[in-house]
Design a protein around this motif. Structure first.
Motif, mmCIF file in Angstrom:
data_model
loop_
_atom_site.group_PDB
_atom_site.id
_atom_site.type_symbol
_atom_site.label_atom_id
_atom_site.label_comp_id
_atom_site.label_asym_id
_atom_site.label_seq_id
_atom_site.Cartn_x
_atom_site.Cartn_y
_atom_site.Cartn_z
ATOM 1 N N ILE A 4 29.892 -7.067 -23.499
ATOM 2 C CA ILE A 4 29.819 -6.153 -22.301
ATOM 3 C C ILE A 4 29.083 -4.638 -22.309
ATOM 4 C CG2 ILE A 4 30.790 -4.472 -20.212
ATOM 5 C CD1 ILE A 4 33.166 -6.192 -20.190
ATOM 6 N N VAL A 5 29.813 -3.896 -23.710
ATOM 7 C CA VAL A 5 28.359 -2.715 -23.992
ATOM 8 C C VAL A 5 27.053 -3.237 -24.394
ATOM 9 C CG1 VAL A 5 28.466 -1.023 -25.335
ATOM 10 C CG2 VAL A 5 30.393 -1.647 -24.712
ATOM 11 N N SER A 6 26.933 -4.766 -25.032
ATOM 12 C CA SER A 6 25.939 -4.645 -25.970
ATOM 13 C C SER A 6 24.756 -5.347 -24.300
ATOM 14 C CB SER A 6 25.756 -5.959 -26.027
ATOM 15 O OG SER A 6 26.514 -5.611 -27.656
ATOM 16 N N TYR A 7 24.994 -5.636 -23.551
ATOM 17 C CA TYR A 7 24.702 -6.216 -22.012
ATOM 18 C C TYR A 7 24.396 -5.301 -21.678
ATOM 19 C CZ TYR A 7 23.622 -8.059 -17.902
ATOM 20 O OH TYR A 7 23.068 -7.906 -16.158
ATOM 21 N N PHE A 8 24.608 -3.553 -21.655
ATOM 22 C CA PHE A 8 24.161 -2.813 -20.436
ATOM 23 C C PHE A 8 23.452 -1.805 -21.699
ATOM 24 C CE2 PHE A 8 27.918 -3.631 -17.460
ATOM 25 C CZ PHE A 8 27.782 -2.694 -16.560
ATOM 26 N N ALA A 9 24.170 -2.130 -22.754
ATOM 27 C CA ALA A 9 22.676 -1.034 -23.499
ATOM 28 C C ALA A 9 21.483 -1.971 -23.948
ATOM 29 C CB ALA A 9 22.997 -1.317 -25.627
ATOM 30 N N ASP A 12 17.720 -1.686 -19.188
ATOM 31 C CA ASP A 12 16.497 -0.409 -18.757
ATOM 32 C C ASP A 12 17.600 0.625 -18.013
ATOM 33 O OD1 ASP A 12 14.275 1.046 -18.008
ATOM 34 O OD2 ASP A 12 15.166 1.269 -15.616
ATOM 35 N N PRO A 13 17.586 1.570 -18.251
ATOM 36 C CA PRO A 13 18.612 2.628 -17.991
ATOM 37 C C PRO A 13 19.202 2.665 -16.229
ATOM 38 C CG PRO A 13 17.184 3.980 -19.169
ATOM 39 C CD PRO A 13 17.041 2.375 -19.522
ATOM 40 N N ALA A 16 21.132 -0.232 -15.460
ATOM 41 C CA ALA A 16 22.423 -0.299 -15.931
ATOM 42 C C ALA A 16 22.983 0.407 -15.146
ATOM 43 C CB ALA A 16 22.278 0.071 -17.357
ATOM 44 N N ALA A 17 22.831 1.462 -14.540
ATOM 45 C CA ALA A 17 23.468 2.547 -13.842
ATOM 46 C C ALA A 17 23.494 1.973 -12.244
ATOM 47 C CB ALA A 17 22.476 3.414 -13.795
ATOM 48 N N LEU A 18 22.492 0.932 -11.829
ATOM 49 C CA LEU A 18 22.756 -0.313 -10.772
ATOM 50 C C LEU A 18 23.607 -0.465 -10.709
ATOM 51 C CD1 LEU A 18 21.942 -1.043 -8.155
ATOM 52 C CD2 LEU A 18 19.849 -1.747 -8.826
ATOM 53 N N ALA A 148 20.431 6.856 -22.235
ATOM 54 C CA ALA A 148 19.286 6.356 -21.681
ATOM 55 C C ALA A 148 18.384 7.584 -23.585
ATOM 56 C CB ALA A 148 18.700 6.577 -20.880
ATOM 57 N N TYR A 149 18.466 9.474 -22.887
ATOM 58 C CA TYR A 149 18.435 10.225 -23.023
ATOM 59 C C TYR A 149 18.256 10.681 -24.501
ATOM 60 C CZ TYR A 149 15.436 9.982 -19.413
ATOM 61 O OH TYR A 149 14.725 9.357 -17.937
#
Length: 271
Positions: A4-9, A12-13, A16-18, A148-149
């Motif tokens: 799950i973490v790898s998927y979100f990583a 695009d930020p 991911a947030a959406l 992201a930043y």
């Protein structure tokens, strides 16, 4: 969890947030969907779930938001903690201001608050829950924006865990909105619609949180603390009183402890 973490990583930020916001909204809808199977729910059980919600929100406010905000601030002593203190107070005042400016009705239907309005009581209830879901969406977005930043202690694992934690506490929120509407005589479909609609602001403010960090990178500690202050205000002003609406009970307190421990363990052990 690693998948799950790898998927979100890899996302695009903004996406991911959406997706994180859509997940928390979806869990709210799942809770609201119980009206298709039950017309009512045991009050003690509901109070326990609401207590769980409060525990998760308090724990998330510290370990996922305030602690990273303090650690990523420059300086020592008062200089290091002031951005978090300012952001925290601003977040609480933000929800306080919304409560005064927007007409709304709390879950117990006792009385409406804010300016007088001719809106239906159901609409006022949905407005109230939607207002109180803003800091949850914002918290998710700000944390993903920080990742992201590459800012401070913001990590993708922490952002995912916060999303899961908010999702866990959104389930009882969906129940707590939809069930009273069903008891009032609304159809199952309308009760579900209003129940899940209360969380529509979460994906919206998750995206706005990422954008805010992108435009104003130095404000991340303030933004994280802002979300924490707003969430704490909601717990004290809405969640805790609702668990005691029918008299003092230890059941929601035990639910609170359970929710706090679950979120603490998730954040500290996995984050």
């Amino acid at each position: 969890m690693d998948d799950i973490v790898s998927y979100f990583a890899a996302l695009d930020p903004l996406m991911a947030a959406l997706f994180a916001g859509l997940f928390t909204w979806g869990v709210t809808a799942l809770g609201a969907a119980l009206v298709f199977f039950f017309k009512d729910i045991n009050r003690k059980f509901l109070n326990m779930m609401l207590g769980f919600t409060g525990g998760v929100m308090i724990a998330a406010s510290f370990w996922s938001l305030l602690q990273p905000a303090i650690e990523m601030s420059a300086g020592e002593g008062f200089k290091k903690v002031m951005p978090s203190a300012i952001g925290f107070v601003a977040g609480a005042l933000f929800i306080f201001g919304l409560d005064k400016l927007m007409p709304h009705l709390h879950i117990n239907f006792a009385k409406s608050e804010g300016p007088k309005s001719s809106l239906h009581r159901t609409t006022l209830l949905v407005i109230a829950i939607a207002l109180h879901n803003i800091p949850e969406g914002l918290a998710v977005g700000v944390l993903f924006g920080g990742v992201a930043y590459g800012l401070g202690d913001a990590t993708i694992t922490g952002a995912v865990l916060l999303t899961i934690g908010i999702g866990l506490q959104n389930f009882p929120e969906g129940v707590a909105v939809a069930m009273p509407l069903r008891r009032m005589g609304l159809s199952r479909w309308k009760s579900f619609t209003y129940g899940q609609l209360s969380a529509i602001v979460e994906p919206i403010f998750a995206v706005l949180g990422v954008l805010a960090v992108g435009f104003f990178v130095p404000v991340l500690p303030y933004a994280l603390a802002f979300a924490a202050g707003a969430m704490i205000f909601v717990v004290i002003e809405e969640v805790v009183p609702e668990t005691q609406a029918e008299g003092h009970s230890d059941v929601p307190i035990l639910g609170f402890v359970l929710g706090f421990v679950v979120m603490m363990v998730l954040d500290v052990a996995l984050g």
